[in-house]
Design a protein around this motif. Structure first.
Motif, PDB file in Angstrom:
ATOM      1  N   ARG A 235      43.555  94.006  42.720  1.00 40.69           N
ATOM      2  CA  ARG A 235      43.430  94.197  44.227  1.00 40.69           C
ATOM      3  C   ARG A 235      43.091  92.862  44.886  1.00 40.69           C
ATOM      4  NH1 ARG A 235      42.400  99.867  45.295  1.00 40.69           N
ATOM      5  NH2 ARG A 235      42.084 101.111  43.332  1.00 40.69           N
ATOM      6  N   ARG A 236      43.344  92.677  46.355  1.00 40.64           N
ATOM      7  CA  ARG A 236      42.826  91.497  46.779  1.00 40.64           C
ATOM      8  C   ARG A 236      41.435  91.505  47.261  1.00 40.64           C
ATOM      9  NH1 ARG A 236      46.110  90.608  52.125  1.00 40.64           N
ATOM     10  NH2 ARG A 236      47.870  90.472  50.467  1.00 40.64           N
ATOM     11  N   ARG A 237      40.917  90.439  46.949  1.00 39.50           N
ATOM     12  CA  ARG A 237      39.373  90.308  47.326  1.00 39.50           C
ATOM     13  C   ARG A 237      39.084  90.383  48.779  1.00 39.50           C
ATOM     14  NH1 ARG A 237      34.806  86.168  44.812  1.00 39.50           N
ATOM     15  NH2 ARG A 237      33.310  86.885  46.106  1.00 39.50           N
ATOM     16  N   SER A 238      38.190  91.054  49.332  1.00 42.58           N
ATOM     17  CA  SER A 238      37.864  91.042  50.760  1.00 42.58           C
ATOM     18  C   SER A 238      36.471  90.785  50.860  1.00 42.58           C
ATOM     19  CB  SER A 238      38.279  92.032  51.457  1.00 42.58           C
ATOM     20  OG  SER A 238      37.937  92.216  52.923  1.00 42.58           O
ATOM     21  N   GLY A 239      35.811  89.592  50.750  1.00 43.07           N
ATOM     22  CA  GLY A 239      34.242  89.381  50.760  1.00 43.07           C
ATOM     23  C   GLY A 239      33.741  89.489  49.460  1.00 43.07           C
ATOM     24  N   ASP A 240      32.798  90.642  49.474  1.00 43.60           N
ATOM     25  CA  ASP A 240      32.354  91.098  48.295  1.00 43.60           C
ATOM     26  C   ASP A 240      33.082  92.185  47.560  1.00 43.60           C
ATOM     27  OD1 ASP A 240      30.464  88.776  47.934  1.00 43.60           O
ATOM     28  OD2 ASP A 240      28.931  90.123  49.004  1.00 43.60           O
ATOM     29  N   SER A 241      33.854  92.930  48.341  1.00 46.52           N
ATOM     30  CA  SER A 241      34.641  94.023  48.186  1.00 46.52           C
ATOM     31  C   SER A 241      36.250  93.774  47.486  1.00 46.52           C
ATOM     32  CB  SER A 241      34.706  94.882  49.304  1.00 46.52           C
ATOM     33  OG  SER A 241      33.363  95.257  49.412  1.00 46.52           O
ATOM     34  N   PHE A 242      36.864  94.754  47.238  1.00 48.05           N
ATOM     35  CA  PHE A 242      38.192  94.509  47.049  1.00 48.05           C
ATOM     36  C   PHE A 242      38.964  95.613  47.627  1.00 48.05           C
ATOM     37  CE2 PHE A 242      36.201  92.923  43.225  1.00 48.05           C
ATOM     38  CZ  PHE A 242      36.917  91.931  42.855  1.00 48.05           C
TER      39      PHE A 242
ATOM     40  N   PRO B 132      47.831  94.128  47.235  1.00 46.11           N
ATOM     41  CA  PRO B 132      47.675  93.289  46.048  1.00 46.11           C
ATOM     42  C   PRO B 132      47.183  91.969  45.831  1.00 46.11           C
ATOM     43  CG  PRO B 132      49.586  94.223  46.422  1.00 46.11           C
ATOM     44  CD  PRO B 132      48.930  94.586  47.689  1.00 46.11           C
ATOM     45  N   GLY B 133      46.465  91.464  45.042  1.00 49.09           N
ATOM     46  CA  GLY B 133      46.026  90.028  45.079  1.00 49.09           C
ATOM     47  C   GLY B 133      45.865  89.432  43.464  1.00 49.09           C
ATOM     48  N   PRO B 134      45.529  88.232  43.354  1.00 50.44           N
ATOM     49  CA  PRO B 134      45.314  87.885  42.066  1.00 50.44           C
ATOM     50  C   PRO B 134      44.503  88.573  41.183  1.00 50.44           C
ATOM     51  CG  PRO B 134      44.665  86.134  43.847  1.00 50.44           C
ATOM     52  CD  PRO B 134      44.803  87.376  44.369  1.00 50.44           C
ATOM     53  N   LEU B 135      44.825  88.372  40.002  1.00 54.28           N
ATOM     54  CA  LEU B 135      44.327  89.179  38.640  1.00 54.28           C
ATOM     55  C   LEU B 135      42.767  88.585  38.653  1.00 54.28           C
ATOM     56  CD1 LEU B 135      44.717  91.766  37.053  1.00 54.28           C
ATOM     57  CD2 LEU B 135      45.371  90.178  35.248  1.00 54.28           C
ATOM     58  N   ARG B 136      41.777  89.804  38.498  1.00 53.63           N
ATOM     59  CA  ARG B 136      40.663  89.374  38.348  1.00 53.63           C
ATOM     60  C   ARG B 136      40.075  90.044  37.126  1.00 53.63           C
ATOM     61  NH1 ARG B 136      40.803  88.159  43.706  1.00 53.63           N
ATOM     62  NH2 ARG B 136      40.170  86.178  44.216  1.00 53.63           N
TER      63      ARG B 136
ATOM     64  N   ALA C 177      25.305 101.496  34.651  1.00 55.62           N
ATOM     65  CA  ALA C 177      24.712 101.943  35.617  1.00 55.62           C
ATOM     66  C   ALA C 177      25.460 101.883  36.991  1.00 55.62           C
ATOM     67  CB  ALA C 177      23.401 101.426  35.640  1.00 55.62           C
ATOM     68  N   VAL C 178      26.406 101.454  37.230  1.00 52.63           N
ATOM     69  CA  VAL C 178      27.254 101.311  38.416  1.00 52.63           C
ATOM     70  C   VAL C 178      27.988 102.337  38.600  1.00 52.63           C
ATOM     71  CG1 VAL C 178      28.751  99.754  39.877  1.00 52.63           C
ATOM     72  CG2 VAL C 178      26.924  98.694  38.528  1.00 52.63           C
ATOM     73  N   LEU C 179      28.017 103.232  39.459  1.00 55.02           N
ATOM     74  CA  LEU C 179      28.852 104.549  39.578  1.00 55.02           C
ATOM     75  C   LEU C 179      29.882 104.387  40.878  1.00 55.02           C
ATOM     76  CD1 LEU C 179      26.033 107.071  38.827  1.00 55.02           C
ATOM     77  CD2 LEU C 179      27.566 106.072  37.231  1.00 55.02           C
ATOM     78  N   ALA C 180      29.225 103.861  41.795  1.00 59.91           N
ATOM     79  CA  ALA C 180      30.050 103.994  43.216  1.00 59.91           C
ATOM     80  C   ALA C 180      31.428 103.080  43.152  1.00 59.91           C
ATOM     81  CB  ALA C 180      29.332 103.320  44.419  1.00 59.91           C
ATOM     82  N   GLY C 181      31.516 102.084  42.178  1.00 66.41           N
ATOM     83  CA  GLY C 181      32.579 101.118  42.283  1.00 66.41           C
ATOM     84  C   GLY C 181      32.083  99.730  41.767  1.00 66.41           C
ATOM     85  N   TYR C 182      33.182  98.996  41.331  1.00 72.98           N
ATOM     86  CA  TYR C 182      32.842  97.551  41.146  1.00 72.98           C
ATOM     87  C   TYR C 182      33.030  96.664  42.650  1.00 72.98           C
ATOM     88  CZ  TYR C 182      37.982  97.111  40.851  1.00 72.98           C
ATOM     89  OH  TYR C 182      39.196  97.154  41.240  1.00 72.98           O
ATOM     90  N   ASP C 183      32.433  95.686  42.458  1.00 80.06           N
ATOM     91  CA  ASP C 183      32.712  94.545  43.387  1.00 80.06           C
ATOM     92  C   ASP C 183      32.635  93.100  42.910  1.00 80.06           C
ATOM     93  OD1 ASP C 183      29.853  93.609  42.996  1.00 80.06           O
ATOM     94  OD2 ASP C 183      29.203  95.263  44.198  1.00 80.06           O
ATOM     95  N   ALA C 184      32.655  92.241  43.660  1.00 75.00           N
ATOM     96  CA  ALA C 184      32.931  90.512  43.205  1.00 75.00           C
ATOM     97  C   ALA C 184      31.680  90.224  42.515  1.00 75.00           C
ATOM     98  CB  ALA C 184      33.086  89.954  44.459  1.00 75.00           C
ATOM     99  N   SER C 185      30.623  90.793  42.422  1.00 79.57           N
ATOM    100  CA  SER C 185      29.610  90.384  41.560  1.00 79.57           C
ATOM    101  C   SER C 185      29.727  91.017  40.045  1.00 79.57           C
ATOM    102  CB  SER C 185      28.393  91.121  42.093  1.00 79.57           C
ATOM    103  OG  SER C 185      28.155  92.428  41.797  1.00 79.57           O
ATOM    104  N   HIS C 186      30.937  91.629  39.877  1.00 77.39           N
ATOM    105  CA  HIS C 186      31.134  91.966  38.367  1.00 77.39           C
ATOM    106  C   HIS C 186      32.222  90.965  37.794  1.00 77.39           C
ATOM    107  CE1 HIS C 186      29.602  96.047  40.157  1.00 77.39           C
ATOM    108  NE2 HIS C 186      28.521  95.195  39.371  1.00 77.39           N
ATOM    109  N   ILE C 187      32.760  89.953  38.478  1.00 77.59           N
ATOM    110  CA  ILE C 187      33.730  89.262  38.051  1.00 77.59           C
ATOM    111  C   ILE C 187      33.391  88.482  37.070  1.00 77.59           C
ATOM    112  CG2 ILE C 187      35.385  87.258  38.627  1.00 77.59           C
ATOM    113  CD1 ILE C 187      35.533  88.521  41.661  1.00 77.59           C
TER     114      ILE C 187
END
Length: 347
Positions: free
Chosen positions: A10-17, A21-25, A32-42
């Motif tokens: 997915r394309r990164r948009s700030g700290d979210s995705f 389509p976007g570059p593979l990360r 403990a993270v339930l709601a979904g991942y973000d850029a901090s998990h790269i």
């Protein structure tokens, strides 16, 4: 604490995705993270991410697997999956398989499918684009591990749901168009389609589209359900001319590398899960079902012939999913030791 390992296209948009389509990360998401991942998990270094996944798999060798080391299963989802859905279903698949005796590491390939029911045209467009990403990044990384100076012996498998089957087949086609992949002896172990949203005819032995996939894999297992309502809609969009493999099964002229498992008779009497959080029960029930997970576990392990897996029986010459346990004394068969001995003998 366990982590979920995600390859995100997915394309990164700030700290979210986003849903583009976007570059593979490569991500590592704490349990403990339930709601979904973000850029901090790269994870910044893809090779470090891959080495960690491989290390977890190889450190959890399956005594019932014919793989010389560990096993990795890459989950490629279908349409209408949010980031939270992907995270939840990846973890559920991992729990199901572990509960059924499978050892290994489940990894998700998360691609941007539109968050609308059967947004067919947009999903197919994105699916074709992300197939390029799956090849040029994920499979290339895998290829380097298998053919480099220090050979990776981890067995890698794929499971594709719905339109994920399209992404998977297209990825193998794109791989053959790239010299560094076409000329490299990389391989995939088992491939499983669940509710595959590809035409049955596209898996014919005479189909040019499926040939690159079959040339690189050990076996395709196509799990299908004649009661799949979502694929009935998908089929209707094509005016009924291209019945889907996830609804009617494989064509008659299919390679010996492919096998059908009809889940319809089992599903027909299966009460819907009140906690099911998916898109369509008839289309997405597989993940979260322990009987399916048991059959998949034995399929990935590769130690039992496809026609002898206990969770299958023959009905009018076709394999049908049934609720039966593993062989009682399988853990005493010495499967892993046999696999390692045979590998040493023929190397």
């Amino acid at each position: 604490m366990a982590n979920a390992y995600i390859m995100c296209a997915r394309r990164r948009s700030g700290d979210s995705f986003s849903n583009e389509p976007g570059p593979l990360r490569y991500l590592k998401v704490p349990d403990a993270v339930l709601a979904g991942y973000d850029a901090s998990h790269i994870v910044a270094n893809p090779r470090e991410w891959a080495a960690e996944v491989q290390g977890l798999a190889d450190g959890d060798e399956n005594p019932n697997s014919i793989a010389p080391k560990g096993d990795v299963l890459v989950f490629i989802h279908g349409y209408n999956n949010s980031i939270a859905d992907v995270l939840r279903r990846t973890r559920q698949l991992a729990r199901d398989l572990k509960a059924e005796g499978w050892h290994g590491q489940v990894v998700a390939f998360d691609w941007p499918s539109a968050n609308q029911t059967l947004n067919y045209i947009e999903d197919r467009w994105d699916g074709s684009e992300v197939a390029l990403t799956l090849v040029t990044k994920a499979l290339k990384l895998l290829s380097e591990g298998q053919t480099g100076p220090v050979k990776c012996e981890t067995n890698v498998h794929l499971i594709a749901h719905s339109a994920g089957a399209y992404v998977t087949m297209e990825a193998f086609v794109q791989a053959e168009k790239r010299g560094e992949l076409r000329n490299s002896p990389w391989r995939i172990g088992q491939v499983a389609f669940i509710a595959g949203d590809v035409s049955s005819g596209s898996l014919s032995e005479n189909s040019d589209w499926c040939k690159p996939m079959f040339d690189r894999i050990m076996r395709l297992t196509n799990y299908y359900n004649p009661f799949d309502a979502a694929l009935a809609v998908s089929n209707a969009k094509r005016l009924g001319v291209a019945p889907r493999a996830g609804r009617i099964g494989l064509p008659g002229d299919v390679t010996r590398k492919a096998v059908d498992v009809n889940c319809g008779p089992y599903f027909r009497d299966l009460p819907p899960d009140p906690d099911f959080g998916g898109i369509s029960w008839t289309h997405s029930w597989y993940i979260g079902n322990r009987v399916f997970a048991r059959d998949l576990a034995m399929t990935l392990e590769g130690a039992i012939d496809r026609e002898a897996i206990p969770t299958r029986e023959k009905n009018d010459g076709k394999l049908v999913l049934i609720d039966q346990p593993r062989p009682k004394f399988q853990d005493q068969w010495g499967i892993k030791e046999t696999a390692k001995f045979e590998k040493a003998r023929i190397s």
